[in-house]
Design a protein around this motif. Structure first.
Motif, PDB file in Angstrom:
ATOM      1  N   LYS A  87      20.522-151.930 -70.019  1.00  0.00           N
ATOM      2  CA  LYS A  87      21.924-151.922 -70.459  1.00  0.00           C
ATOM      3  C   LYS A  87      22.109-151.250 -71.811  1.00  0.00           C
ATOM      4  O   LYS A  87      23.093-150.563 -72.031  1.00  0.00           O
ATOM      5  CB  LYS A  87      22.452-153.355 -70.513  1.00  0.00           C
ATOM      6  N   ASN A  88      21.155-151.440 -72.702  1.00  0.00           N
ATOM      7  CA  ASN A  88      21.280-150.911 -74.057  1.00  0.00           C
ATOM      8  C   ASN A  88      20.890-149.424 -74.081  1.00  0.00           C
ATOM      9  O   ASN A  88      19.755-149.069 -73.777  1.00  0.00           O
ATOM     10  CB  ASN A  88      20.375-151.707 -74.996  1.00  0.00           C
ATOM     11  N   LYS A  90      20.293-147.491 -76.558  1.00  0.00           N
ATOM     12  CA  LYS A  90      19.220-147.215 -77.520  1.00  0.00           C
ATOM     13  C   LYS A  90      17.856-147.542 -76.910  1.00  0.00           C
ATOM     14  O   LYS A  90      16.887-146.831 -77.145  1.00  0.00           O
ATOM     15  CB  LYS A  90      19.425-147.997 -78.814  1.00  0.00           C
ATOM     16  N   HIS A  91      17.806-148.606 -76.119  1.00  0.00           N
ATOM     17  CA  HIS A  91      16.558-148.945 -75.432  1.00  0.00           C
ATOM     18  C   HIS A  91      16.167-147.821 -74.471  1.00  0.00           C
ATOM     19  O   HIS A  91      15.008-147.397 -74.429  1.00  0.00           O
ATOM     20  CB  HIS A  91      16.696-150.257 -74.660  1.00  0.00           C
ATOM     21  N   ARG A  92      17.155-147.355 -73.708  1.00  0.00           N
ATOM     22  CA  ARG A  92      16.884-146.259 -72.769  1.00  0.00           C
ATOM     23  C   ARG A  92      16.392-145.019 -73.509  1.00  0.00           C
ATOM     24  O   ARG A  92      15.423-144.384 -73.101  1.00  0.00           O
ATOM     25  CB  ARG A  92      18.142-145.920 -71.957  1.00  0.00           C
ATOM     26  N   LEU A 122      13.058-151.673 -81.586  1.00  0.00           N
ATOM     27  CA  LEU A 122      13.787-151.270 -80.375  1.00  0.00           C
ATOM     28  C   LEU A 122      12.836-151.032 -79.202  1.00  0.00           C
ATOM     29  O   LEU A 122      13.147-151.401 -78.064  1.00  0.00           O
ATOM     30  CB  LEU A 122      14.605-150.005 -80.637  1.00  0.00           C
ATOM     31  N   GLU A 125      11.791-154.408 -77.885  1.00  0.00           N
ATOM     32  CA  GLU A 125      12.931-154.999 -77.172  1.00  0.00           C
ATOM     33  C   GLU A 125      13.129-154.309 -75.820  1.00  0.00           C
ATOM     34  O   GLU A 125      13.394-154.969 -74.806  1.00  0.00           O
ATOM     35  CB  GLU A 125      14.220-154.847 -77.993  1.00  0.00           C
ATOM     36  N   ALA A 126      12.986-152.982 -75.804  1.00  0.00           N
ATOM     37  CA  ALA A 126      13.181-152.219 -74.573  1.00  0.00           C
ATOM     38  C   ALA A 126      12.117-152.566 -73.536  1.00  0.00           C
ATOM     39  O   ALA A 126      12.429-152.707 -72.347  1.00  0.00           O
ATOM     40  CB  ALA A 126      13.151-150.721 -74.879  1.00  0.00           C
ATOM     41  N   ALA A 129      13.063-155.879 -72.151  1.00  0.00           N
ATOM     42  CA  ALA A 129      14.220-155.728 -71.253  1.00  0.00           C
ATOM     43  C   ALA A 129      13.784-155.094 -69.925  1.00  0.00           C
ATOM     44  O   ALA A 129      14.258-155.502 -68.854  1.00  0.00           O
ATOM     45  CB  ALA A 129      15.301-154.887 -71.914  1.00  0.00           C
TER      46      ALA A 129
END
Length: 134
Positions: A87-88, A90-92, A122, A125-126, A129
């Motif tokens: 969803k994020n 920045k993660h992608r 990040l 976190e990614a 996720a």
């Protein structure tokens, strides 16, 4: 190692696999072009091998490698689609730039205008996720 990290490492190495298969196809095609110098093998007591048989084998081999290459490319697309499910944005971006584009931490930080600390936060976190998506 968790499943997300395994998939990301696989994704990072697929380009090398694809390139080696492309190189193999190019070598086979070069062999097809230069093969008129081949002659029929005549071994005493053995079976003669016709030039047409060699051409046929090379073509079959090339088609098999092309099929395998398509499967590897499809796997890369599949893994890229998993990243797209995050969803994020920045993660992608961090995962794509790191694992698909093979950017270094410094290059990703420069491109995304972030500190190394932010990059690693990040990225972690990614990966977490992505683990949930899987």
């Amino acid at each position: 190692m968790n499943k997300a990290k395994e998939l990301l490492n696989e994704l990072q190495n697929l380009d090398m696999d694809i390139q080696s298969r492309i190189d193999e196809i190019n070598e086979l095609e070069a062999g097809l072009l230069s093969s008129p110098k081949w002659k029929t093998d005549k071994v005493q007591g053995g079976q003669a091998r016709q030039v047409d048989d060699v051409y046929t084998q090379l073509i079959v081999m090339k088609e098999a490698i092309e099929q395998d290459t398509n499967e590897v490319i499809n796997r890369k697309l599949e893994l890229g689609r998993l990243i797209n499910k995050l969803k994020n944005p920045k993660h992608r971006a961090v995962l794509r730039m790191t694992y698909i584009n093979k950017g270094t931490a410094d290059s990703v930080c420069y491109d995304l205008k972030m500190s190394r600390t932010t990059y690693y936060r990040l990225k972690n976190e990614a990966v977490s996720a992505l683990e949930e998506v899987i």
